[in-house]
Write a protein that holds these residues in place. Structure first.
Motif, mmCIF file in Angstrom:
data_model
loop_
_atom_site.group_PDB
_atom_site.id
_atom_site.type_symbol
_atom_site.label_atom_id
_atom_site.label_comp_id
_atom_site.label_asym_id
_atom_site.label_seq_id
_atom_site.Cartn_x
_atom_site.Cartn_y
_atom_site.Cartn_z
ATOM 1 N N ALA A 91 45.029 16.592 -8.450
ATOM 2 C CA ALA A 91 44.247 15.353 -8.580
ATOM 3 C C ALA A 91 43.833 14.810 -7.217
ATOM 4 O O ALA A 91 42.732 14.275 -7.061
ATOM 5 C CB ALA A 91 45.056 14.310 -9.349
ATOM 6 N N ARG A 92 44.692 14.962 -6.219
ATOM 7 C CA ARG A 92 44.389 14.412 -4.899
ATOM 8 C C ARG A 92 43.595 15.373 -4.026
ATOM 9 O O ARG A 92 42.709 14.942 -3.276
ATOM 10 C CB ARG A 92 45.694 14.035 -4.180
ATOM 11 C CG ARG A 92 46.409 12.834 -4.755
ATOM 12 C CD ARG A 92 47.679 12.516 -3.979
ATOM 13 N NE ARG A 92 47.390 12.103 -2.603
ATOM 14 C CZ ARG A 92 48.316 11.877 -1.683
ATOM 15 N NH1 ARG A 92 49.591 12.024 -1.997
ATOM 16 N NH2 ARG A 92 47.981 11.511 -0.457
ATOM 17 N N PHE A 93 43.899 16.674 -4.125
ATOM 18 C CA PHE A 93 43.339 17.610 -3.143
ATOM 19 C C PHE A 93 42.696 18.845 -3.759
ATOM 20 O O PHE A 93 42.304 19.745 -3.013
ATOM 21 C CB PHE A 93 44.449 18.066 -2.181
ATOM 22 C CG PHE A 93 45.207 16.942 -1.547
ATOM 23 C CD1 PHE A 93 44.581 16.092 -0.646
ATOM 24 C CD2 PHE A 93 46.535 16.719 -1.861
ATOM 25 C CE1 PHE A 93 45.286 15.044 -0.059
ATOM 26 C CE2 PHE A 93 47.249 15.678 -1.278
ATOM 27 C CZ PHE A 93 46.612 14.835 -0.374
ATOM 28 N N GLY A 94 42.579 18.891 -5.077
ATOM 29 C CA GLY A 94 42.059 20.101 -5.696
ATOM 30 C C GLY A 94 41.114 19.812 -6.845
ATOM 31 O O GLY A 94 40.120 19.100 -6.696
ATOM 32 N N SER A 95 41.452 20.326 -8.011
ATOM 33 C CA SER A 95 40.572 20.275 -9.187
ATOM 34 C C SER A 95 41.061 19.230 -10.175
ATOM 35 O O SER A 95 42.202 19.302 -10.664
ATOM 36 C CB SER A 95 40.548 21.657 -9.855
ATOM 37 O OG SER A 95 40.039 21.577 -11.158
ATOM 38 N N LEU A 96 40.187 18.278 -10.531
ATOM 39 C CA LEU A 96 40.551 17.262 -11.508
ATOM 40 C C LEU A 96 40.735 17.869 -12.897
ATOM 41 O O LEU A 96 41.630 17.455 -13.653
ATOM 42 C CB LEU A 96 39.486 16.161 -11.556
ATOM 43 C CG LEU A 96 39.360 15.288 -10.301
ATOM 44 C CD1 LEU A 96 38.213 14.301 -10.452
ATOM 45 C CD2 LEU A 96 40.663 14.545 -10.030
ATOM 46 N N SER A 97 39.919 18.847 -13.235
ATOM 47 C CA SER A 97 40.064 19.487 -14.554
ATOM 48 C C SER A 97 41.393 20.225 -14.647
ATOM 49 O O SER A 97 42.060 20.203 -15.690
ATOM 50 C CB SER A 97 38.903 20.452 -14.806
ATOM 51 O OG SER A 97 38.886 21.503 -13.846
ATOM 52 N N GLU A 98 41.809 20.861 -13.557
ATOM 53 C CA GLU A 98 43.108 21.542 -13.549
ATOM 54 C C GLU A 98 44.239 20.525 -13.663
ATOM 55 O O GLU A 98 45.238 20.774 -14.357
ATOM 56 C CB GLU A 98 43.262 22.356 -12.257
ATOM 57 C CG GLU A 98 44.563 23.128 -12.149
ATOM 58 C CD GLU A 98 44.723 24.211 -13.198
ATOM 59 O OE1 GLU A 98 45.867 24.639 -13.404
ATOM 60 O OE2 GLU A 98 43.710 24.611 -13.818
ATOM 61 N N ALA A 99 44.099 19.380 -13.013
ATOM 62 C CA ALA A 99 45.115 18.334 -13.109
ATOM 63 C C ALA A 99 45.264 17.851 -14.547
ATOM 64 O O ALA A 99 46.385 17.653 -15.038
ATOM 65 C CB ALA A 99 44.748 17.170 -12.191
ATOM 66 N N ARG A 100 44.142 17.687 -15.246
ATOM 67 C CA ARG A 100 44.197 17.256 -16.655
ATOM 68 C C ARG A 100 44.905 18.297 -17.522
ATOM 69 O O ARG A 100 45.721 17.961 -18.387
ATOM 70 C CB ARG A 100 42.780 16.999 -17.183
ATOM 71 C CG ARG A 100 42.086 15.797 -16.563
ATOM 72 C CD ARG A 100 40.802 15.475 -17.307
ATOM 73 N NE ARG A 100 40.061 14.420 -16.652
ATOM 74 C CZ ARG A 100 39.063 14.613 -15.785
ATOM 75 N NH1 ARG A 100 38.695 15.865 -15.455
ATOM 76 N NH2 ARG A 100 38.437 13.598 -15.238
#
Length: 376
Positions: A255-264
């Motif tokens: 969420a902070r440094f990569g992919s928002l979709s992956e975080a979800r």
């Protein structure tokens, strides 16, 4: 085998606080359900459960007593309440013997029989002195956490050395090694020599799968190597793919440094029934960061306010929560600025700006300066 501390209602309807050994939090929860427990609250995640493996060497009765004592100390609201709980847990099982010895020692001393009174007094004082020595270590560790949160690096190194001389547990020595590496790197040391020294822990932790990588992720985050932070968090999760705390940590990294979709996607995999209270707050924080970075400022502001209220209660017991408090204030400030509440946004981080400069990433600080204004 890791031991998970828990609170629950047992099959007879009695509230209990104990520990259960299991490979994962899911296994621990399943074992408790199978034995008739309900209203189960796990209090340790997979990483911290490994630090309670000393319970395995105790008898079932001693393990239950020690586990219950640790649970009470976790619930203590502040340092002195925690110390008082520890004192009561030590005195309670032997209170009659200690009381009798104390009365007899006073009687012997009153009548001038000092050779008899002194051994009895030592019998009474010995467990209390041993507890006092351990509490000094606890207080010193809290001082270390506070010093590191506020960037007092020289003081941190002094406290690390004192704790290392007192420490005997493998978990504490490993923790101090990682903390020393963090401090020295932040003071300007090269990274690689410290990483090479820490690698010895990887071979010494064969049973605690992913624990080394989890600590490594925390180190990379602290020293600002965000790509390796994500990589280490992912490697730690691969070693324990069902561990909720590691799922949430990797989700925060994404969420902070990569992919928002992956975080979800990672948050969707979290098993809510095995979350500790702290992990539940951290999960909500990840949801807030996802909302903030997705342009949902209103949702982010609400979630961040809720997290800030929960973390404020932690600060009395957990010094490192001050850094989380500062980050939450900065993120909420950004959300308020994006909602058009710029004056409020510029005031919010003023009290924690020095902590933000220590713990926030440069890109985030730049956004705060541009969108919310630098505090005085």
């Amino acid at each position: 085998m890791p031991f998970f501390l828990y609170e629950a209602v047992d099959a007879a309807g009695n509230p209990v606080a104990d520990a259960v050994d299991a490979a994962t939090a899911q296994d621990a929860h399943a074992r408790l359900v199978m034995s008739g427990h309900r209203d189960i609250r796990l209090l340790t995640d997979q990483t911290t459960a490994a630090m309670h493996n000393d319970l395995g060497a105790m008898s079932p009765e001693d393990r239950q007593r020690m586990a219950a004592a640790r649970v009470r100390q976790m619930h203590a609201r502040g340092q002195w309440q925690s110390h008082w709980a520890a004192l009561m847990d030590m005195v309670r099982p032997a209170r009659y013997a200690l009381s009798a010895a104390l009365v007899l020692a006073i009687y012997q001393a009153w009548h001038g029989h000092w050779l008899s009174a002194i051994p009895l007094a030592l019998y009474v004082c010995h467990p209390l002195l041993r507890l006092l020595w351990s509490l000094i270590s606890v207080d010193r560790y809290r001082q270390l956490q506070t010093a590191m949160v506020h960037g007092r690096w020289a003081e941190s190194l002094q406290l690390i050395e004192r704790l290392r001389r007192q420490g005997r547990s493998r978990a504490l020595i490993m923790d101090l090694d990682f903390r020393e590496a963090q401090v020295r790197i932040r003071r300007g040391d090269a990274v690689d020599p410290h990483l090479q020294y820490l690698m010895r822990w990887q071979s010494e932790l064969p049973r605690e799968r992913g624990l080394f990588e989890s600590r490594l992720a925390g180190l990379y985050l602290a020293i600002g190597d965000y790509d390796r932070y994500r990589e280490a968090a992912r490697t730690s999760l691969e070693a324990a793919p069902k561990d909720a705390s590691r799922l949430i940590e990797l989700a925060m990294a994404e969420a902070r440094f990569g992919s928002l979709s992956e975080a979800r996607k990672l948050l969707e995999r979290v098993d809510a029934k095995v979350l500790t209270g702290l992990a539940g707050t951290y999960r909500q924080w990840v949801e807030a960061v996802i909302a903030l970075n997705s342009g949902e400022a209103a949702k982010a502001e609400v979630l961040l306010a809720l997290c800030a209220a929960q973390v404020a209660d932690l600060v009395r017991r957990l010094p490192m929560a001050e850094a989380w408090q500062a980050m939450l204030a900065g993120q909420r400030s950004l959300a308020l600025a994006r909602l058009g509440r710029r004056e409020e946004a510029s005031r919010l981080p003023a009290a924690v700006w020095s902590l933000l400069q220590l713990h926030a990433d440069p890109a985030f600080l730049a956004m705060l300066r541009q969108e919310a204004g630098v505090p005085a």
